[in-house]
Motif scaffolding. Structure first.
Motif, PDB file in Angstrom:
ATOM      1  N   TRP A  35       0.839  -1.203   0.000  1.00 51.95           N
ATOM      2  CA  TRP A  35       0.000   0.000   0.000  1.00 51.95           C
ATOM      3  C   TRP A  35       0.860   1.232   0.000  1.00 51.95           C
ATOM      4  CZ3 TRP A  35      -0.550   3.753   3.829  1.00 51.95           C
ATOM      5  CH2 TRP A  35      -1.604   4.615   3.654  1.00 51.95           C
ATOM      6  N   ASP A  36       1.880   1.243   0.813  1.00 53.75           N
ATOM      7  CA  ASP A  36       2.760   2.403   0.896  1.00 53.75           C
ATOM      8  C   ASP A  36       3.540   2.582  -0.409  1.00 53.75           C
ATOM      9  OD1 ASP A  36       4.043   4.519   2.479  1.00 53.75           O
ATOM     10  OD2 ASP A  36       5.851   3.291   2.185  1.00 53.75           O
ATOM     11  N   TYR A  37       3.978   1.425  -0.908  1.00 51.37           N
ATOM     12  CA  TYR A  37       4.719   1.495  -2.191  1.00 51.37           C
ATOM     13  C   TYR A  37       3.840   2.041  -3.320  1.00 51.37           C
ATOM     14  CZ  TYR A  37       7.256  -0.064  -6.322  1.00 51.37           C
ATOM     15  OH  TYR A  37       7.891  -0.105  -7.546  1.00 51.37           O
ATOM     16  N   ASN A  38       2.638   1.596  -3.389  1.00 53.35           N
ATOM     17  CA  ASN A  38       1.701   2.045  -4.439  1.00 53.35           C
ATOM     18  C   ASN A  38       1.427   3.528  -4.321  1.00 53.35           C
ATOM     19  OD1 ASN A  38      -0.266   1.398  -6.622  1.00 53.35           O
ATOM     20  ND2 ASN A  38      -1.698   2.142  -5.070  1.00 53.35           N
ATOM     21  N   ASN A  39       1.233   4.015  -3.091  1.00 49.32           N
ATOM     22  CA  ASN A  39       0.977   5.452  -2.917  1.00 49.32           C
ATOM     23  C   ASN A  39       2.168   6.278  -3.345  1.00 49.32           C
ATOM     24  OD1 ASN A  39      -1.612   5.030  -1.934  1.00 49.32           O
ATOM     25  ND2 ASN A  39      -0.913   4.842   0.209  1.00 49.32           N
ATOM     26  N   LYS A  40       3.357   5.797  -2.989  1.00 47.11           N
ATOM     27  CA  LYS A  40       4.554   6.535  -3.384  1.00 47.11           C
ATOM     28  C   LYS A  40       4.714   6.566  -4.915  1.00 47.11           C
ATOM     29  CE  LYS A  40       7.208   5.725   0.836  1.00 47.11           C
ATOM     30  NZ  LYS A  40       8.410   5.085   1.422  1.00 47.11           N
ATOM     31  N   ILE A  41       4.435   5.417  -5.529  1.00 41.35           N
ATOM     32  CA  ILE A  41       4.561   5.360  -7.005  1.00 41.35           C
ATOM     33  C   ILE A  41       3.596   6.313  -7.673  1.00 41.35           C
ATOM     34  CG2 ILE A  41       4.169   3.888  -9.012  1.00 41.35           C
ATOM     35  CD1 ILE A  41       6.874   3.477  -7.693  1.00 41.35           C
ATOM     36  N   LYS A  42       2.338   6.292  -7.211  1.00 43.78           N
ATOM     37  CA  LYS A  42       1.328   7.165  -7.799  1.00 43.78           C
ATOM     38  C   LYS A  42       1.688   8.630  -7.594  1.00 43.78           C
ATOM     39  CE  LYS A  42      -1.230   3.845  -9.277  1.00 43.78           C
ATOM     40  NZ  LYS A  42      -2.522   3.523  -8.739  1.00 43.78           N
ATOM     41  N   PHE A  43       2.188   8.956  -6.416  1.00 47.84           N
ATOM     42  CA  PHE A  43       2.569  10.319  -6.133  1.00 47.84           C
ATOM     43  C   PHE A  43       3.744  10.750  -7.013  1.00 47.84           C
ATOM     44  CE2 PHE A  43       5.063  13.393  -3.651  1.00 47.84           C
ATOM     45  CZ  PHE A  43       4.120  14.392  -3.496  1.00 47.84           C
ATOM     46  N   ARG A  44       4.689   9.799  -7.112  1.00 47.04           N
ATOM     47  CA  ARG A  44       5.851  10.113  -7.972  1.00 47.04           C
ATOM     48  C   ARG A  44       5.438  10.336  -9.425  1.00 47.04           C
ATOM     49  NH1 ARG A  44      11.110   6.169  -8.763  1.00 47.04           N
ATOM     50  NH2 ARG A  44      12.234   7.529 -10.238  1.00 47.04           N
ATOM     51  N   ILE A  45       4.542   9.451  -9.891  1.00 44.33           N
ATOM     52  CA  ILE A  45       4.070   9.606 -11.283  1.00 44.33           C
ATOM     53  C   ILE A  45       3.379  10.937 -11.456  1.00 44.33           C
ATOM     54  CG2 ILE A  45       2.445   8.720 -12.986  1.00 44.33           C
ATOM     55  CD1 ILE A  45       3.109   5.910 -11.956  1.00 44.33           C
ATOM     56  N   THR A  46       2.551  11.332 -10.450  1.00 42.55           N
ATOM     57  CA  THR A  46       1.825  12.606 -10.529  1.00 42.55           C
ATOM     58  C   THR A  46       2.793  13.771 -10.569  1.00 42.55           C
ATOM     59  OG1 THR A  46      -0.037  11.626  -9.326  1.00 42.55           O
ATOM     60  CG2 THR A  46       0.105  14.026  -9.362  1.00 42.55           C
ATOM     61  N   CYS A  47       3.801  13.730  -9.716  1.00 45.97           N
ATOM     62  CA  CYS A  47       4.796  14.820  -9.704  1.00 45.97           C
ATOM     63  C   CYS A  47       5.561  14.898 -11.028  1.00 45.97           C
ATOM     64  CB  CYS A  47       5.764  14.588  -8.536  1.00 45.97           C
ATOM     65  SG  CYS A  47       5.030  14.823  -6.908  1.00 45.97           S
ATOM     66  N   ASP A  48       5.917  13.704 -11.518  1.00 43.83           N
ATOM     67  CA  ASP A  48       6.639  13.715 -12.806  1.00 43.83           C
ATOM     68  C   ASP A  48       5.797  14.329 -13.937  1.00 43.83           C
ATOM     69  OD1 ASP A  48       8.826  12.626 -11.593  1.00 43.83           O
ATOM     70  OD2 ASP A  48       8.353  10.550 -12.204  1.00 43.83           O
ATOM     71  N   GLN A  49       4.531  13.955 -13.963  1.00 39.97           N
ATOM     72  CA  GLN A  49       3.660  14.486 -15.013  1.00 39.97           C
ATOM     73  C   GLN A  49       3.441  15.980 -14.851  1.00 39.97           C
ATOM     74  OE1 GLN A  49       2.625  12.926 -17.737  1.00 39.97           O
ATOM     75  NE2 GLN A  49       3.860  11.164 -17.023  1.00 39.97           N
ATOM     76  N   GLU A  50       3.317  16.450 -13.575  1.00 37.83           N
ATOM     77  CA  GLU A  50       3.153  17.879 -13.357  1.00 37.83           C
ATOM     78  C   GLU A  50       4.396  18.635 -13.811  1.00 37.83           C
ATOM     79  OE1 GLU A  50       2.278  18.232  -9.262  1.00 37.83           O
ATOM     80  OE2 GLU A  50       0.150  17.707  -9.482  1.00 37.83           O
ATOM     81  N   LYS A  51       5.589  18.101 -13.444  1.00 37.94           N
ATOM     82  CA  LYS A  51       6.821  18.742 -13.896  1.00 37.94           C
ATOM     83  C   LYS A  51       6.925  18.743 -15.424  1.00 37.94           C
ATOM     84  CE  LYS A  51       9.526  17.719  -9.758  1.00 37.94           C
ATOM     85  NZ  LYS A  51      10.699  16.987  -9.214  1.00 37.94           N
TER      86      LYS A  51
END
Length: 421
Positions: A35-51
């Motif tokens: 669960w923690d890993y999935n949240n981190k991945i999704k957050f990372r993907i979101t940040c990457d896309q925003e950047k």
């Protein structure tokens, strides 16, 4: 990490047989790490896309600014080139108009010179040649010995030769003038064609300079980027300068031709006037000679008439004297006849008889002399009458010659006044 998660999710499936599909027994359970890993991945993907989006936006803004600058730069460069182009076209248009104006003035001047040459041709044909031939024809009307090849005839023939030579020169000058007018008008036609094209091109470029991108009446432009120009700038300039050079050459040739025509007409006038003066002087000398001879003949005719009258009076005196002598002879013969009737011895040859015989012989001799002189006077009268007739004929011949030369020919030749046409 994510592939491991996927692996874990599939581990809850079991196969019922060798050839059977998987059968789900119960929903998978994830760990907190998953669960923690999935949240981190999704957050990372979101940040990457925003950047990535922010970078794209920045790059887009940069591209927009760059394209704006590029567009403005290109527009400024195009407008600069268009202004240079319009200035160059306007300069050439001014030069073409100046050359055309000069060519029009030269064409008008050439037409004036052409008319001068035509006037010279008409004068030489209608006046000079016609009068010269008419004088030659009228001088054929001389009669007698006056119909001779004198200095006037030779001068008229020389004048006729000079007239024909001058006609040949002015005819050649007329052909050259007409040919030069044709060349000049051909050059003017090329200038007009070039001017029309440049005026149209100048109007198009000036219109393009006034166009702005925010105007509503721009219309829908066609993509002509793949359309190639038919001529290069060098060819365009060469064609214009070639037209200007051709017109300049035509102008120079026209100026030289006008100078030649000026000199030619002046020389023709001088030659014709000199020859006309020489012919007129020959006429005047011949008229003076003819008048002098006519006056001498008239004086001689007057002397001859005086001699005729004198001979006539002398003949009258001789005839009267012969009549007197005839009466004296008759008297003498009557006396002798009367004395022949003397009777007898009285019929002697006395001194009276001898005197009567001598008187009769003397009277007969006198009558013979008088008759001889009368015949001589009659012969002289015949000769004098013949001379009188001859003199009158010669006077009439000289009068006819004077009329032809002085009245007929010189009256016609008064119209031969040469100028520079």
């Amino acid at each position: 990490m994510l592939p491991n998660l996927k692996t874990r999710r599939i581990t809850g499936l079991q196969l019922a047989g060798k050839h059977l599909g998987p059968v789900a027994k119960c929903p998978p359970r994830y760990s907190e790490e998953d669960w923690d890993y999935n949240n981190k991945i999704k957050f990372r993907i979101t940040c990457d896309q925003e950047k990535l989006a922010e970078r794209i936006v920045e790059e887009s803004r940069r591209v927009v600014d760059e394209t704006k600058d590029t567009t403005k730069n290109w527009q400024r460069e195009v407008e600069h080139h268009m202004r240079e182009r319009t200035s160059e076209i306007r300069f050439l248009v001014d030069e073409l108009n100046r050359q055309k104006k000069t060519a029009l003035l030269e064409d008008e001047a050439l037409n004036t010179y052409r008319n001068r040459v035509l006037n010279a041709i008409e004068f030489l044909k209608e006046k000079s040649l016609a009068i010269c031939k008419q004088c030659l024809i009228m001088r054929e009307g001389r009669i007698g010995v006056d119909l001779c090849d004198d200095e006037v005839d030779r001068s008229l023939r020389r004048e006729l030769k000079v007239i024909k030579g001058c006609q040949g020169l002015v005819d050649a000058a007329l052909k050259e003038a007409e040919e030069q007018i044709r060349k000049l008008r051909a050059a003017m036609y090329l200038l007009d064609q070039d001017l029309a094209a440049k005026d149209k091109s100048l109007a198009i470029d000036e219109k393009n300079l006034k166009l702005k991108e925010f105007q509503h009446d721009l219309g829908k432009g066609q993509d002509l980027s793949k359309q190639h120009c038919q001529f290069s700038l060098t060819e365009w300039q060469a064609q214009t300068y070639e037209n200007l050079e051709a017109n300049a050459k035509a102008l120079v040739s026209a100026g030289q031709l006008r100078a030649y025509i000026d000199l030619l007409l002046k020389q023709v006038c001088e030659d014709m006037q000199n020859q006309t003066d020489r012919t007129n002087e020959a006429f005047e000398r011949r008229i003076a000679e003819t008048k002098h001879v006519k006056q001498c003949l008239e004086n001689k005719h007057k002397d001859t008439m005086d001699h005729i009258h004198q001979v006539q009076r002398n003949m009258t005196d001789l005839e009267k004297e012969m009549m007197d002598k005839q009466r004296a002879i008759t008297l003498c013969q009557t006396r002798l006849s009367n004395r022949a009737h003397r009777p007898g011895l009285e019929l002697t040859c006395d001194m009276v008889q001898d005197a009567l015989y001598n008187e009769l012989q003397a009277l007969k001799a006198s009558v013979c002399k008088l008759n001889q002189k009368l015949n001589e006077n009659k012969a002289s009268m015949r000769y004098l009458m013949h001379v009188q007739v001859m003199q009158e004929e010669e006077i009439n011949i000289k009068a006819n010659t004077c009329k032809i030369d002085e009245v007929d020919c010189m009256t016609l030749r008064q119209a031969l006044k040469y100028q520079s046409f």
